[in-house]
Design a protein around this motif. Structure first.
Motif, PDB file in Angstrom:
ATOM      1  N   THR A  30     -76.861  66.710 -18.555  1.00 48.30           N
ATOM      2  CA  THR A  30     -75.616  67.029 -17.836  1.00 48.30           C
ATOM      3  C   THR A  30     -74.429  66.236 -18.364  1.00 48.30           C
ATOM      4  O   THR A  30     -73.280  66.647 -18.183  1.00 48.30           O
ATOM      5  N   ARG A  31     -74.681  65.103 -19.026  1.00 48.00           N
ATOM      6  CA  ARG A  31     -73.595  64.292 -19.572  1.00 48.00           C
ATOM      7  C   ARG A  31     -73.244  64.683 -21.007  1.00 48.00           C
ATOM      8  O   ARG A  31     -72.105  64.494 -21.444  1.00 48.00           O
ATOM      9  N   PHE A  91     -82.682  64.912 -17.488  1.00 44.63           N
ATOM     10  CA  PHE A  91     -81.788  65.856 -16.805  1.00 44.63           C
ATOM     11  C   PHE A  91     -80.366  65.295 -16.724  1.00 44.63           C
ATOM     12  O   PHE A  91     -79.394  65.997 -17.009  1.00 44.63           O
ATOM     13  N   ILE A  92     -80.262  64.022 -16.351  1.00 46.89           N
ATOM     14  CA  ILE A  92     -78.940  63.391 -16.273  1.00 46.89           C
ATOM     15  C   ILE A  92     -78.301  63.359 -17.662  1.00 46.89           C
ATOM     16  O   ILE A  92     -77.108  63.654 -17.828  1.00 46.89           O
ATOM     17  N   PRO A 126     -71.942  69.368 -21.614  1.00 51.85           N
ATOM     18  CA  PRO A 126     -70.549  69.816 -21.435  1.00 51.85           C
ATOM     19  C   PRO A 126     -69.648  69.445 -22.610  1.00 51.85           C
ATOM     20  O   PRO A 126     -68.794  70.238 -23.022  1.00 51.85           O
TER      21      PRO A 126
END
Length: 250
Positions: A54-55, A50-51, A58
């Motif tokens: 998100t990195r 998940f992390i 984007p």
């Protein structure tokens, strides 16, 4: 990574040896019950994925918005996310994560669960491809990375809930498999575009043909295996959908 091409080869060889020896060892023995350890393992991979998503996502969106499609497929990736430390870090971590993910098979072996072709083939091929793809600075690699992070975040959380027996009834494994198949479809489309777009670019393209062929073979074989798994596991003779567990894959 460029200086250590033996690492994925050694890992794959040890992985194969473990499967052979481990299954032989447990053949006439009772399975172990490491449910708590398995739950924590799945949760950690879910959070990590998940992390990572998100990195990476984007920057992928930013790149697709500001670059033309030919530039996206042909620019050296280091000109893009190489200048973004966070994105670059999580791309490296993505590749390296394919080593500890081999431990998924450890739990299958010690619990004496069925070890299907899709499982072990996926683990060894994705490890090899990710390593080679990163070394060769494959431009579309960030798409593969973002997709895998997203699917793994959901998939491993599902297995965490299964391990702790807290899975809600609506969270059916059917949807996990559909997400996995969708990932493979996108992967095939991207690799096909990788053959069409570079000749139209008019300049030297960073996407190597050999790497793209490997990606097409990989995603194409995954798609076939996941479709086979889907129809075998979820469809009944009457054409309905069963509620059986999904395989722990991509």
């Amino acid at each position: 990574m460029v200086k250590n091409p033996w690492l994925p080869v050694a890992a794959i060889l040890l992985y194969g040896i473990f499967i052979k020896v481990g299954r032989a060892y447990f053949h006439n023995r009772q399975p172990l019950s490491w449910r708590t350890t398995l739950a924590m393992w799945n949760l950690s991979l879910s959070v990590f994925s998940f992390i990572g998503f998100t990195r990476v996502a984007p920057h992928l969106i930013h790149t697709l918005y500001h670059y033309s499609i030919s530039e996206f497929f042909c620019f050296d990736p280091e000109q893009s996310y190489g200048s973004e430390p966070s994105t670059g870090l999580w791309l490296v971590l993505f590749v390296l994560s394919k080593f500890p993910e081999l431990l998924d098979t450890f739990f299958i072996v010690i619990h004496k669960k069925p070890l299907i072709l899709l499982h072990w083939y996926h683990h060894i091929s994705v490890l090899a491809y990710c390593w080679v793809s990163y070394v060769n600075n494959t431009p579309p690699g960030i798409i593969f990375c973002a997709m895998n992070y997203a699917v793994h975040a959901i998939m491993y959380f599902y297995y965490f809930l299964m391990a702790v027996k807290l899975k809600p009834k609506w969270f059916n494994s059917y949807y996990i498999t559909v997400a996995q198949i969708s990932q493979m479809v996108v992967g095939v489309i991207v690799t096909v575009l990788g053959f069409i777009i570079p000749p139209m670019y008019g300049k030297e393209c960073a996407l190597k043909k050999e790497n793209n062929i490997a990606a097409l073979i990989m995603y194409g074989s995954y798609l076939l295996l996941f479709l086979q798994f889907f129809f075998k596991r979820y469809t009944t003779k009457k054409g309905g959908v069963s509620n059986k567990k999904s395989t722990k894959e991509e």
